[in-house]
Structures are given as structure tokens and as C-alpha cells.
Design a protein around this motif. Structure first.
Motif, mmCIF file in Angstrom:
data_model
loop_
_atom_site.group_PDB
_atom_site.id
_atom_site.type_symbol
_atom_site.label_atom_id
_atom_site.label_comp_id
_atom_site.label_asym_id
_atom_site.label_seq_id
_atom_site.Cartn_x
_atom_site.Cartn_y
_atom_site.Cartn_z
ATOM 1 N N LEU A 53 44.075 39.619 37.525
ATOM 2 C CA LEU A 53 43.262 39.443 38.601
ATOM 3 C C LEU A 53 41.960 39.124 38.052
ATOM 4 O O LEU A 53 41.326 38.206 38.652
ATOM 5 C CB LEU A 53 42.921 40.765 39.513
ATOM 6 C CG LEU A 53 43.943 41.011 40.619
ATOM 7 C CD1 LEU A 53 43.822 42.515 41.015
ATOM 8 C CD2 LEU A 53 43.558 40.052 41.807
ATOM 9 N N LYS A 54 41.252 39.930 36.984
ATOM 10 C CA LYS A 54 40.305 39.759 36.533
ATOM 11 C C LYS A 54 40.087 38.269 36.015
ATOM 12 O O LYS A 54 39.141 37.523 35.995
ATOM 13 C CB LYS A 54 39.872 40.576 35.427
ATOM 14 C CG LYS A 54 39.401 42.042 36.019
ATOM 15 C CD LYS A 54 38.990 42.891 34.801
ATOM 16 C CE LYS A 54 38.436 44.196 35.284
ATOM 17 N NZ LYS A 54 37.996 45.058 34.325
ATOM 18 N N GLU A 56 41.922 35.583 36.856
ATOM 19 C CA GLU A 56 41.833 34.461 38.124
ATOM 20 C C GLU A 56 40.412 34.515 38.574
ATOM 21 O O GLU A 56 40.235 33.460 39.266
ATOM 22 C CB GLU A 56 42.650 35.138 39.198
ATOM 23 C CG GLU A 56 44.206 34.566 38.866
ATOM 24 C CD GLU A 56 45.414 35.431 39.712
ATOM 25 O OE1 GLU A 56 46.423 35.506 39.112
ATOM 26 O OE2 GLU A 56 44.808 35.945 40.656
ATOM 27 N N HIS A 57 39.652 35.714 38.963
ATOM 28 C CA HIS A 57 38.531 35.737 39.641
ATOM 29 C C HIS A 57 37.291 35.818 38.720
ATOM 30 O O HIS A 57 36.076 35.989 39.057
ATOM 31 C CB HIS A 57 38.361 36.809 40.293
ATOM 32 C CG HIS A 57 39.509 36.828 41.709
ATOM 33 N ND1 HIS A 57 39.476 35.984 42.804
ATOM 34 C CD2 HIS A 57 40.987 37.282 41.545
ATOM 35 C CE1 HIS A 57 40.631 36.168 43.603
ATOM 36 N NE2 HIS A 57 41.239 36.816 42.872
ATOM 37 N N GLU A 58 37.461 35.288 37.294
ATOM 38 C CA GLU A 58 36.407 35.254 36.315
ATOM 39 C C GLU A 58 35.605 36.551 36.555
ATOM 40 O O GLU A 58 34.317 36.518 36.219
ATOM 41 C CB GLU A 58 35.656 33.886 36.568
ATOM 42 C CG GLU A 58 36.340 32.864 36.394
ATOM 43 C CD GLU A 58 35.699 31.553 36.716
ATOM 44 O OE1 GLU A 58 34.423 31.456 36.594
ATOM 45 O OE2 GLU A 58 36.189 30.664 36.327
ATOM 46 N N LEU A 59 36.139 37.638 36.696
ATOM 47 C CA LEU A 59 35.520 39.093 36.359
ATOM 48 C C LEU A 59 35.409 39.388 34.689
ATOM 49 O O LEU A 59 36.245 39.008 34.057
ATOM 50 C CB LEU A 59 36.136 40.127 37.206
ATOM 51 C CG LEU A 59 36.239 39.779 38.716
ATOM 52 C CD1 LEU A 59 37.018 40.852 39.369
ATOM 53 C CD2 LEU A 59 34.910 39.981 39.204
#
Ligand SMILES: O=C(O)C(=O)C[C@]1(C(=O)O)C=C[C@@H](O)C=C1
Length: 111
Positions: A53-54, A56-59
Motif C-alpha cells: 500500500l505504501k 503504491e501510494h508513495e508513502l
């Protein structure tokens, strides 16, 4: 029972009681080690999903504010559980450091 040189020696009642207790404790330790391994396996499944998730969302891989909350909570739990809170903190930090490495790999490979 065997002595320090591996020689068979007859057991006194006291020694055979100690041997039985030792083997019972070891059986409990083995069961608890299995729980730890399966629990860590489950934890890593969730952190792998978080890593994807991180990525994919550039977190950012790490979240120091979240870590501070986790450490504070774990220190309290450790006190309740009669576990050294410093050890609990070191243990969680060790696991989180590994998770952050995994998150970085997700970001490098884009998956
Ligand atoms: O909760 C997150 O954001 C995670 O990436 C998981 C986790 C953890 O292993 O608990 C790992 C890295 C973060 O710095 C904080 C917590």
C-alpha cells in the motif's frame, strides 16, 4: 541421566524430579516458541500488505509517530506481563527495522 562427560549415572529421586521438570519446561518453551513464530508470520503478512500500500501510494516506509505509540503501548503491556519493558522495546524496534527494510524493497521494485 548423563553427566557433563556424557557418562550414564543413576538418578536420585531429586535428580529425576529435576529432569522431569526440565523436560516439562522445555515442552512449554517449544510450544511458546511455535506461537511466537506463527504470530510473527501473521504480523509480517500484514506488514507486507502495508508495504505494498505504501509503495503504491508513495508513502514513506517509516512512520516514527506510529512507532512511538506502539513502543509506549508495548512498554505498558510488558509491565503488566512481568516482562522487562526495555527488552520489549528492543524487540519491537528489531522487528520494525526489518519491516522498514521490506517496505524499502517494495518501493525499489515497485510491487
Ligand atoms: O504502520 C505502519 O505504517 C507500518 O509500516 C508498520 C510498522 C510496524 O511494523 O508496526 C513498520 C514501520 C513503521 O515505521 C511503523 C509501523
Amino acid at each position: 541421566m548423563t553427566d557433563t562427560r556424557g557418562t550414564e549415572t543413576p538418578m536420585s529421586d531429586d535428580t529425576s524430579r529435576a529432569a522431569r521438570l526440565l523436560s516439562e519446561h522445555r515442552a512449554s518453551i517449544d510450544r511458546l516458541d511455535a506461537i511466537l513464530v506463527y504470530t510473527l508470520g501473521e504480523r509480517f503478512k500484514h506488514t507486507q500488505a502495508v508495504g505494498r500500500l505504501k509503495a503504491e501510494h508513495e508513502l514513506p516506509p517509516s512512520d516514527p509517530a506510529r512507532e512511538a505509540q506502539q513502543i509506549a503501548r508495548l512498554e505498558e503491556l510488558a509491565k503488566e506481563a512481568d516482562l522487562d519493558p526495555d527488552f520489549a522495546k528492543k524487540f519491537l524496534n528489531f522487528i520494525i527495522a526489518e519491516v522498514i527494510q521490506h517496505h524499502r524493497k517494495h518501493q525499489e521494485t515497485g510491487s
